[in-house]
Scaffold this motif. Sequence first.
Motif, PDB file in Angstrom:
ATOM      1  N   GLU A  95     -21.077   3.798  28.582  1.00 13.29           N
ATOM      2  CA  GLU A  95     -22.221   2.883  28.548  1.00 13.29           C
ATOM      3  C   GLU A  95     -23.499   3.696  28.441  1.00 13.29           C
ATOM      4  OE1 GLU A  95     -22.151   0.360  31.959  1.00 13.29           O
ATOM      5  OE2 GLU A  95     -20.178  -0.515  31.478  1.00 13.29           O
ATOM      6  N   ARG A 145     -14.458   4.688  29.632  1.00 15.42           N
ATOM      7  CA  ARG A 145     -15.480   3.729  29.218  1.00 15.42           C
ATOM      8  C   ARG A 145     -16.850   4.408  29.170  1.00 15.42           C
ATOM      9  NH1 ARG A 145     -12.147   0.669  26.654  1.00 15.42           N
ATOM     10  NH2 ARG A 145     -10.648  -0.429  28.006  1.00 15.42           N
ATOM     11  N   GLU A 180      -7.571   6.166  25.669  1.00 17.06           N
ATOM     12  CA  GLU A 180      -8.548   5.414  24.882  1.00 17.06           C
ATOM     13  C   GLU A 180      -9.968   5.828  25.265  1.00 17.06           C
ATOM     14  OE1 GLU A 180     -10.181   0.815  24.392  1.00 17.06           O
ATOM     15  OE2 GLU A 180      -8.278   1.190  25.420  1.00 17.06           O
ATOM     16  N   ALA A 220      -8.093   4.539  29.912  1.00 16.23           N
ATOM     17  CA  ALA A 220      -9.296   4.412  29.079  1.00 16.23           C
ATOM     18  C   ALA A 220     -10.491   5.077  29.747  1.00 16.23           C
ATOM     19  CB  ALA A 220      -9.608   2.944  28.814  1.00 16.23           C
ATOM     20  N   ASP A 253     -14.029   4.693  24.239  1.00 19.38           N
ATOM     21  CA  ASP A 253     -14.734   3.600  23.569  1.00 19.38           C
ATOM     22  C   ASP A 253     -15.172   3.961  22.155  1.00 19.38           C
ATOM     23  OD1 ASP A 253     -14.415   1.736  25.548  1.00 19.38           O
ATOM     24  OD2 ASP A 253     -16.361   2.074  26.487  1.00 19.38           O
ATOM     25  N   ASP A 254     -15.572   5.218  21.949  1.00 26.37           N
ATOM     26  CA  ASP A 254     -15.863   5.699  20.600  1.00 26.37           C
ATOM     27  C   ASP A 254     -14.633   6.457  20.099  1.00 26.37           C
ATOM     28  OD1 ASP A 254     -16.636   6.931  18.285  1.00 26.37           O
ATOM     29  OD2 ASP A 254     -18.514   7.740  19.087  1.00 26.37           O
TER      30      ASP A 254
END
Length: 380
Positions: free
Chosen positions: A186, A184, A217, A182, A219-220
Amino acid sequence: MADGTRTTEVLIIGGGIIGLTIALRLRRSNVPVIVLEKGEPGRGASFAAAGLIAPKFEPETEPFARLAIASRDRYRDYCEELRQLTGVNPEYRDEGTIMPLLDDEEETYANGIIESAGDSVPLKTLSRKNILDLEPDLSPEVRRGIFIPGDHQVNNRKLLQALIAAVQKLGGDIRPNTPARAIRVEAGRVSRVESDKDTYTPRHVVLAAGCWSHQVEIDDPSLSPPTRPVKGQMVAVQMTPPVTLTRNIHSPRCYIVPRVDGRADIGATVEEVGFDTEVSSEAVDKLLAAARSVVPGLRQSPVIETWAGLRPGSPDSHPIVGKTPVEGLIMATGNYRSGLLMAPITGELVTELILTGQTPELLRPFSPGRFTDTAGSESG
């Protein structure tokens, strides 16, 4: 569960020829880099390729042609750099490609090639005598042919061997059997990348995982690249005297890539069958029949290897390379059949993008944003 947190300037997800060449260029600029590879580095689509460096036989658009020819023109120096760094010879050859034409349908196909060639990919038409003088073991049924002097070849497996060694020699950290799970995000920028073993906190992430890129993966989810696997089956034979080939043979029926050791790679199927990599006897039989119709002497050549690979397809069969709306996240994937061809220019331009923050002009048509509503991500 991750064991710890690692920091680096650039994290590359994918240890194929694209990811490794970007790593090579970054290390040449003294940029710290870690490469995560889900399996063994250099064992994906480019390992399964035939080694053709052939811009003419890839998708026909002017932006693609410019990028492909720029990359082809860097190949000699790229291979020599790797040889000098590692002592491994990628066996770069520039004898060109011959297209033999045996029937009316192939004549029509060739006429289309000639009409679309333009000035960027010079072609030369060959009489029957000319083509048989160059390659005497072609079928006596050949009518005429086309010579493409700008096509080259490498031993792709030796190239990958050299590339891995070069990145490591320059201080690049290549981590096999370490799939990234993934990415990530922020506050609009990459915050970390999670793998099964560790968490990474890089300034920049380059997603270069070939046909597996969409499985990482983000996040968007709208930013996930629209890659898919396109299967290609191939077969290799050992040419036996008196049969010899010097140049690439690219018939509408198949292509044949001769090696310096007498091996000849024959390809390739194009199959939309997901992640299947099984080799079928039907595909092998068809490839051998096609090759033998072009070079009859191959009937006596023993089969020495069969294999299948997964090309990273994209919706328009063009690369997906460039910035995304997430600060620090860059794509370098979706090269379909052209990953080997595009490696030198992609490594150079993605490194320029990371160092300057500006998208090189040659990359702008291949923005990840062209498949979404985020095309503006390439504005800088």
